[in-house]
Structure formats: C-alpha cells, structure tokens
Design a protein around this motif. Structure first.
Motif, PDB file in Angstrom:
ATOM      1  N   GLN A  46      -2.669 -27.570 -19.123  1.00 14.74           N
ATOM      2  CA  GLN A  46      -1.844 -27.370 -20.366  1.00 14.74           C
ATOM      3  C   GLN A  46      -2.312 -26.010 -20.600  1.00 14.74           C
ATOM      4  O   GLN A  46      -1.751 -25.234 -21.466  1.00 14.74           O
ATOM      5  CB  GLN A  46      -2.159 -28.398 -21.196  1.00 14.74           C
ATOM      6  N   ALA A  47      -3.769 -25.814 -20.922  1.00 15.52           N
ATOM      7  CA  ALA A  47      -4.339 -24.456 -21.507  1.00 15.52           C
ATOM      8  C   ALA A  47      -3.849 -23.141 -20.664  1.00 15.52           C
ATOM      9  O   ALA A  47      -3.845 -22.087 -21.259  1.00 15.52           O
ATOM     10  CB  ALA A  47      -5.852 -24.784 -21.674  1.00 15.52           C
ATOM     11  N   LEU A  48      -3.563 -23.380 -19.482  1.00 18.31           N
ATOM     12  CA  LEU A  48      -3.230 -22.582 -18.476  1.00 18.31           C
ATOM     13  C   LEU A  48      -1.551 -22.195 -18.621  1.00 18.31           C
ATOM     14  O   LEU A  48      -0.940 -21.028 -17.899  1.00 18.31           O
ATOM     15  CB  LEU A  48      -3.494 -22.805 -17.133  1.00 18.31           C
ATOM     16  N   LEU A  49      -0.829 -22.842 -19.369  1.00 16.27           N
ATOM     17  CA  LEU A  49       0.555 -22.574 -19.236  1.00 16.27           C
ATOM     18  C   LEU A  49       1.167 -21.417 -19.716  1.00 16.27           C
ATOM     19  O   LEU A  49       1.909 -20.814 -19.371  1.00 16.27           O
ATOM     20  CB  LEU A  49       1.282 -23.854 -20.027  1.00 16.27           C
ATOM     21  N   PRO A  50       0.639 -20.819 -20.911  1.00 15.83           N
ATOM     22  CA  PRO A  50       1.114 -19.564 -21.551  1.00 15.83           C
ATOM     23  C   PRO A  50       0.643 -18.400 -20.448  1.00 15.83           C
ATOM     24  O   PRO A  50       1.446 -17.732 -20.118  1.00 15.83           O
ATOM     25  CB  PRO A  50       0.020 -19.425 -22.690  1.00 15.83           C
ATOM     26  N   LYS A  51      -0.285 -18.545 -19.732  1.00 15.97           N
ATOM     27  CA  LYS A  51      -0.705 -17.331 -18.522  1.00 15.97           C
ATOM     28  C   LYS A  51       0.469 -17.743 -17.650  1.00 15.97           C
ATOM     29  O   LYS A  51       0.904 -16.857 -17.144  1.00 15.97           O
ATOM     30  CB  LYS A  51      -1.773 -17.566 -18.048  1.00 15.97           C
ATOM     31  N   PHE A  52       1.019 -18.803 -17.120  1.00 12.58           N
ATOM     32  CA  PHE A  52       1.771 -19.152 -16.171  1.00 12.58           C
ATOM     33  C   PHE A  52       3.085 -18.519 -16.652  1.00 12.58           C
ATOM     34  O   PHE A  52       3.732 -17.792 -15.964  1.00 12.58           O
ATOM     35  CB  PHE A  52       2.020 -20.687 -16.058  1.00 12.58           C
ATOM     36  N   ARG A  53       3.583 -18.741 -17.936  1.00 16.59           N
ATOM     37  CA  ARG A  53       4.815 -17.928 -18.383  1.00 16.59           C
ATOM     38  C   ARG A  53       4.559 -16.344 -18.353  1.00 16.59           C
ATOM     39  O   ARG A  53       5.717 -15.831 -18.306  1.00 16.59           O
ATOM     40  CB  ARG A  53       5.132 -18.436 -19.670  1.00 16.59           C
TER      41      ARG A  53
END
Length: 284
Positions: A211-218
């Motif tokens: 979940q903490a990596l979702l901003p980077k995925f976006r």
C-alpha cells in the motif's frame, strides 16, 4: 472495492463447485486459482514467502479445469488464474484455453499471469530462468494476436509462428483482462507495459506493505502514458480487518484477494461467513 477468494484446490480441499457457489452467495466478486504443473525435488530458488514449501503446492490441480467446473455452477462470479505460469506454457494452446473458458463462462474470465519463481520447475519445461521475463512478454503479445485476428502471425526472439487460424475467440473484447502479478517495481513495470492491471502481494521481502508503494506506481503509470483506470490494482493477502479494508478501498484499490486454506467446507464456510459480514460493511 471488490473482494475475491483464492484456493489451492487439491483432492483434500473443497471442490471448485462448492467454493464457487459459496463465494457467489456471499458477495465475493471472484474466484482465483493458482498453478504449478509440478514441484521438482531440487530447489535452486527459495520460496518467496519464506520457509518450507507448503504441501498444497505439490498437490494443486489444473487451474483451467477447476475454473471450468466453477463456471458451470455460477452466473456472476468472475473466474481468475492467480497466477498462470505463462513462462512455462505453450502460448498457442494457452490462448485456446483462455478463449474457451471465456466462452463457457460468458465472458467472466480474468487472466492473471506471472513469470514464476521456481527455476527447477521452469527448467523441466525448457524455460531458461534468466530470460523468462522476455519470454513471458512475447507469449502475452502472441496470445493477444491470436485472440484478436482471424489470421494470426507472430515473430519474436522466442515465439514464432506463421499465419494460422484458431478459434474460439474470447467473448470479452479485445480479450480478457491480463492482470500481471509480481512484486514492486519489476512486476509493476511489466503490468504497465503489457497488462490490464497489476496484482502484487500485500507483503514481500522487498516491502512491508505494498500500500505504501501505490503512489509510486501511479507516478509510473503517468510516466508510461497509462490511464490509471486501465491498470486497476488487485492486492493479494487480504486480512479480516475492516479498518485495513476501508483504507485500501479509500486509496483506490480495485480488489483484494483472500487466500483460503485447502480445507473442507466445515472449516472454510465459517470463515467465508465472517468475510461476508465484512463485504456488507464495506458496501454500507
């Protein structure tokens, strides 16, 4: 946010027809089935979750057979491979299996794919571990051609075939969604390159919570020119925790998947009932 259920179907678990009916009745959106053709007794690759490899990995049944059975007893439940090991599968035959199950289910198939972790298993299929990612990409590209063209042809480094005709074509157009499994960042990059969604595990050795990596995925999706709606996120490893589920929902996660043990109905159905309560609470 939708919730799916997954199981390693074995000769000592619930049957796929039992579980599929139970999931549909309780408001789950999808059933997911893993794949291992076999498990060699040698082990060059460590088990990604750590520790000993669970017995169910040796015993799991064929995913397309299991999902075909589930399709026959359900009406709305989506049916997914979680995941299909495309790096050790013939793409022409796999394309036909995908199209066939999409036909018999009335367009309910989700093609979850992954490139695998077990070097010894791949080697028995003639797949080189070092080049499995390039091989998998070509096989996905080749299957897309098969599903969308009446006279399919593909020429790559690993996959080559001259013009041919093969049916059926999938119900879903242009083809069932290809949901790419894999850890961050490499699995995410593959999803953005040739997938219709990304499917990471909740935790891996590389991170405590995806979940903490979702901003980077976006950010990666924007840089790749992908509309975020075209690459929805499905997270495996859901837990019976309403606060965590609401956090995922509010953060734009499309689906979470809970993995159930390879047990019989008397042990699994009470767990499904608890999840049904959570599903209702999420929808309220």
């Amino acid at each position: 946010m939708r919730i799916g259920g997954a199981m390693f179907f074995t000769d000592y678990s619930m049957s796929p027809t039992e579980l599929a009916r139970a999931l549909e009745e309780r408001g789950f959106d999808s059933l997911w089935v893993p794949e291992h053709s076999h498990i060699p007794l040698t082990r060059k690759s460590p088990f990604p979750s750590g520790g000993d490899l669970p017995k169910k990995y040796y015993d799991v049944m064929d995913p397309f057979v299991m999902l075909g059975a589930a399709a026959a007893v359900t009406r709305t439940l989506l049916l997914g491979t979680g995941i299909c090991l495309i790096a050790q599968r013939d793409p022409i035959q796999t394309a036909k299996q995908v199209a066939s199950i999409d036909q018999v289910s009335g367009g309910r198939f989700l093609f979850g794919v992954g490139n695998g972790w077990n070097e010894d298993e791949m080697a028995n299929h003639g797949t080189a571990f070092a080049s499995r990612h390039r091989l998998a990409r070509e096989r996905v590209e080749a299957m897309k051609v098969i599903w969308t063209r009446s006279k399919a042809e593909y020429h790559g480094e690993f996959v080559n075939f001259d013009p041919m005709m093969t049916w059926p074509k999938p119900v879903q157009k242009p083809h069932p969604p290809i949901i790419v499994g894999g850890a961050f960042p490499y699995g995410a990059r593959r999803a953005l390159r040739y997938g219709d969604g990304w499917m990471p595990h909740r935790t891996r050795s590389q991170y405590a919570d995806v979940q903490a990596l979702l901003p980077k995925f976006r950010e990666m999706a924007t840089e790749a020119g992908r509309d975020l709606a075209s690459v929805p996120i499905t997270i495996w490893g859901a837990r019976e925790n309403l606060d965590l589920l609401e956090r995922d929902r509010d953060d734009g996660v499309s689906r979470v998947v809970v993995s159930f043990d390879s047990g019989k109905a008397d042990t699994i159905l009470p767990e499904l009932d608890r999840w049904a309560t959570l599903i209702r609470q999420l929808g309220s």
